[in-house]
Design an enzyme around this catalytic site. Sequence first.
Site, PDB file in Angstrom:
ATOM      1  N   ASP B 121       4.934   3.060   2.894  1.00 50.58           N
ATOM      2  CA  ASP B 121       5.126   1.709   2.388  1.00 50.58           C
ATOM      3  C   ASP B 121       3.761   1.145   2.014  1.00 50.58           C
ATOM      4  O   ASP B 121       2.825   1.171   2.820  1.00 50.58           O
ATOM      5  CB  ASP B 121       5.800   0.837   3.458  1.00 50.58           C
ATOM      6  N   HIS B 128       1.844 -11.607  -2.780  1.00 51.78           N
ATOM      7  CA  HIS B 128       2.328 -11.448  -1.400  1.00 51.78           C
ATOM      8  C   HIS B 128       1.178 -11.495  -0.401  1.00 51.78           C
ATOM      9  O   HIS B 128       1.240 -12.229   0.588  1.00 51.78           O
ATOM     10  CB  HIS B 128       3.099 -10.142  -1.228  1.00 51.78           C
ATOM     11  N   GLU B 195      11.902  -7.930   3.873  1.00 48.17           N
ATOM     12  CA  GLU B 195      10.877  -7.737   2.837  1.00 48.17           C
ATOM     13  C   GLU B 195      11.551  -7.154   1.611  1.00 48.17           C
ATOM     14  O   GLU B 195      12.259  -6.145   1.700  1.00 48.17           O
ATOM     15  CB  GLU B 195       9.744  -6.820   3.329  1.00 48.17           C
ATOM     16  N   GLU B 197      11.558  -5.125  -1.606  1.00 49.79           N
ATOM     17  CA  GLU B 197      10.719  -4.044  -2.110  1.00 49.79           C
ATOM     18  C   GLU B 197      11.473  -3.137  -3.083  1.00 49.79           C
ATOM     19  O   GLU B 197      12.697  -3.032  -3.029  1.00 49.79           O
ATOM     20  CB  GLU B 197      10.218  -3.180  -0.937  1.00 49.79           C
ATOM     21  N   ASP B 229      12.568  -3.768   3.949  1.00 52.19           N
ATOM     22  CA  ASP B 229      11.765  -3.315   5.085  1.00 52.19           C
ATOM     23  C   ASP B 229      11.793  -4.408   6.158  1.00 52.19           C
ATOM     24  O   ASP B 229      10.843  -5.185   6.297  1.00 52.19           O
ATOM     25  CB  ASP B 229      10.341  -3.053   4.592  1.00 52.19           C
ATOM     26  N   ARG B 233       8.217  -9.826  13.041  1.00 49.90           N
ATOM     27  CA  ARG B 233       6.849 -10.307  12.810  1.00 49.90           C
ATOM     28  C   ARG B 233       6.056 -10.496  14.090  1.00 49.90           C
ATOM     29  O   ARG B 233       4.833 -10.315  14.110  1.00 49.90           O
ATOM     30  CB  ARG B 233       6.892 -11.648  12.054  1.00 49.90           C
ATOM     31  N   GLN B 236       5.159  -7.028  15.429  1.00 55.51           N
ATOM     32  CA  GLN B 236       4.150  -6.497  14.506  1.00 55.51           C
ATOM     33  C   GLN B 236       2.775  -7.128  14.732  1.00 55.51           C
ATOM     34  O   GLN B 236       1.750  -6.438  14.723  1.00 55.51           O
ATOM     35  CB  GLN B 236       4.626  -6.743  13.067  1.00 55.51           C
ATOM     36  N   LYS B 249       8.417  -2.445  12.501  1.00 59.50           N
ATOM     37  CA  LYS B 249       9.059  -1.998  11.256  1.00 59.50           C
ATOM     38  C   LYS B 249      10.130  -0.945  11.512  1.00 59.50           C
ATOM     39  O   LYS B 249      10.644  -0.357  10.552  1.00 59.50           O
ATOM     40  CB  LYS B 249       8.004  -1.385  10.334  1.00 59.50           C
ATOM     41  N   THR B 253      15.335   0.164   8.045  1.00 58.29           N
ATOM     42  CA  THR B 253      14.822  -0.057   6.692  1.00 58.29           C
ATOM     43  C   THR B 253      15.993   0.242   5.766  1.00 58.29           C
ATOM     44  O   THR B 253      16.445   1.381   5.694  1.00 58.29           O
ATOM     45  CB  THR B 253      13.637   0.884   6.394  1.00 58.29           C
ATOM     46  N   THR B 348       6.346  -6.001  -0.056  1.00 56.14           N
ATOM     47  CA  THR B 348       6.987  -7.222  -0.556  1.00 56.14           C
ATOM     48  C   THR B 348       6.519  -7.574  -1.959  1.00 56.14           C
ATOM     49  O   THR B 348       5.318  -7.647  -2.220  1.00 56.14           O
ATOM     50  CB  THR B 348       6.648  -8.385   0.393  1.00 56.14           C
ATOM     51  N   GLU B 362       5.959 -15.705   4.261  1.00 59.32           N
ATOM     52  CA  GLU B 362       5.181 -16.432   3.252  1.00 59.32           C
ATOM     53  C   GLU B 362       5.503 -17.925   3.200  1.00 59.32           C
ATOM     54  O   GLU B 362       4.739 -18.702   2.629  1.00 59.32           O
ATOM     55  CB  GLU B 362       5.400 -15.805   1.858  1.00 59.32           C
TER      56      GLU B 362
END
Lengths: 408, 408
Positions: B121, B128, B195, B197, B229, B233, B236, B249, B253, B348, B362
């Site tokens: 990824d 982003h 996310e 993608e 994805d 947060r 992470q 993550k 997915t 993203t 974001e």
Amino acid sequence: MSSPQPGYTSHFGIGNIPFGVASTASRLHPSCVSRFQDSVLFLDKFDAVFKDIDELPQGVFSRTSLNAFTALPRSVHQAVRQRLQALIREDESLRSLPAGSVEKVDVVTMHLPVEVGDFTDFSLSADHVQNASEAMTGKRSAPPSFYHQPVGYAGRCSSLDISGTPVERPIGQYWEGKPGESRIVFGPCKKMDFELELGAIIGKPLPRRERVTASQADKHIFGYVLVNDWSARDIQALEMNPLGPLNGKNAGTTVSPWVVTQDAVNNFRAASPPRLHDVAPYLRDSGNNALSIELQVIVTAPGSEASEGAVSCKSNVSWMYWTLAQCLAHQAIGGCGLRTGDLLATGTVSGQGDGEHGCLLEHMRVGQTPPRAYLEDGETVTLTGYCGEGVGFGECTAVLLPARLLNN
Amino acid sequence: MSSPQPGYTSHFGIGNIPFGVASTASRLHPSCVSRFQDSVLFLDKFDAVFKDIDELPQGVFSRTSLNAFTALPRSVHQAVRQRLQALIREDESLRSLPAGSVEKVDVVTMHLPVEVGDFTDFSLSADHVQNASEAMTGKRSAPPSFYHQPVGYAGRCSSLDISGTPVERPIGQYWEGKPGESRIVFGPCKKMDFELELGAIIGKPLPRRERVTASQADKHIFGYVLVNDWSARDIQALEMNPLGPLNGKNAGTTVSPWVVTQDAVNNFRAASPPRLHDVAPYLRDSGNNALSIELQVIVTAPGSEASEGAVSCKSNVSWMYWTLAQCLAHQAIGGCGLRTGDLLATGTVSGQGDGEHGCLLEHMRVGQTPPRAYLEDGETVTLTGYCGEGVGFGECTAVLLPARLLNN
């Protein structure tokens, strides 16, 4: 505890009986093997010997990887090992083994023992992270979560290599001088390093979303291998903020050919280092689940024999802050499951002393001349691991080839 | 350019003819399929139609993944698509297609289209990374290497899910309050995010140590899928210093079922954003190799239909700073090779505006109330992607299930 001998015959005594995958000039199709001293035993010839072992499917040893075998219950692995041990004890000359089942190790080609679906590399040695921090910043420190959970990242599966496969110095982008304060250039890596690691291979899979506590996790580990996680330090330094390593770790990751089983290493358990914090419930274990495996790195000049090489590092797996069982529990808690053949590795295993640095990065000091520079083209790096009393890993070795330019 | 329609029939016109893997109640064994409007075409029934296509092996569409087909030369993919397009043009009712080859999409179960050996990824959208930086630090900035090379990390393959598979909120360790300044606790993730993608699937493999420049890299991409994805947060944030994301993550997915081919998207090429720096030779391309794909995220409350959901984001793949072809060239330069079925994703895809944020992170601002919080249990996240004129990706969707405690 005796030291490993040249040729590694002493690593493969009656207490080891590891598993691997091999071919020869006359058996081009790789199949599953075991080893005693300097003899390799082709297990597809043992059908009659194993025929009364329940749950051992016909043909499982004719496969080109150990995956089907490692997925079987622990009791089956134990029965196969015990049957081989009994036959060897009856006749150490191995002449009474099935016809065509025995080859000398020097005529055999070893292959990657398993098909790896996911490879996670952790960072489990407190001495390694503090030595590395001191090398880069002058100050000993650890990442913010280090004493709370095993820190790790997903590694590349396509560049896992069996011991003996050369690694080519990669090309890539990196800072010409001090990170963050110099130009970014493109060319051959100038800071090629090794990393001395142990890896666990998953046997019994863990389905998606199933959890396991560290105290129960060993039952999912089939056995262990040595891992050299070759690292392009300059490429890594540019790329790893903020998403971690990528191309700096992708030129090659060398894996030793013999998977040493849980039963073989179980006689060499040791106490884990004391904990600085309480650990979360899923990471709790008995505190006596570390593995005492003596590790060694030898770096050999171009054209020389390993016996002439300089010992760069001696360390021990039991020095690590976390165990691979704790890593397995940590990975599972995220919900991803673990598949048979998955590889979980320790990251560099180091002590604090100069002779205990499991990678060259740890020798560097800002403003000082290190005892040796990063790897040179043609140098060979050989890892060994030895538990004691006939139980060792043999070697995990590869030569570093020069870089090629973009269009070569 | 018309907008995607409910039911996505308009995504699968004569110009698309994507590939996937499907089963039905009466065909339990998954096999390779294509799609026209709301009909799914089971390709193993087309042997007679395809029999004069050179280099198309018998039985390739009976496999449970597209890997064997994607590995074939581009000319074979083109011949199969053109043959299907010709048959459909002759009779849009599809009644003249081979007996038993056509099923309605609503009775079909889709499966992961490829077996993925490695999933990388990347983080390709300058908006982003700057939006995310502003959310976390109050300041717009990009990682140090962002404008020099595609930044990426290896992702987890075992937790790739086909669209429609629920994702379970993971448990793990994270800072209770401000990162670095609060207690580390263990429990259900409190900051679950999506996310938005795009992913490229490798067709023609690239052997170990072989390089390819960005201008030549597209020939190794079979086609494209949407990728969500899912990101925990808080988990992470604790784990990713210094080795990048891992468990944050790994809960799941989500991948869309239809691989839209290079030939289908080639009509929707666009100019890349201007470069802030010269790029290294292996990353150079024509500058007109971006893909104009309109992306959209819809978040739906528990028990509601997607048509009632709130549009969280509209963005476009062509806004990204780097292309997936550049990512492929970047990955290859490290020496790891690329295997058929490998997945490379963009990270993203965002614009700068509030309605163009491809993930919820974001929207956050230190000291401000965001327009919406992180995901709640039971919410469904649906990504769509549409190129125009009958060429789209359908949907990539999954519901978020509540966390279970450790022992459940």
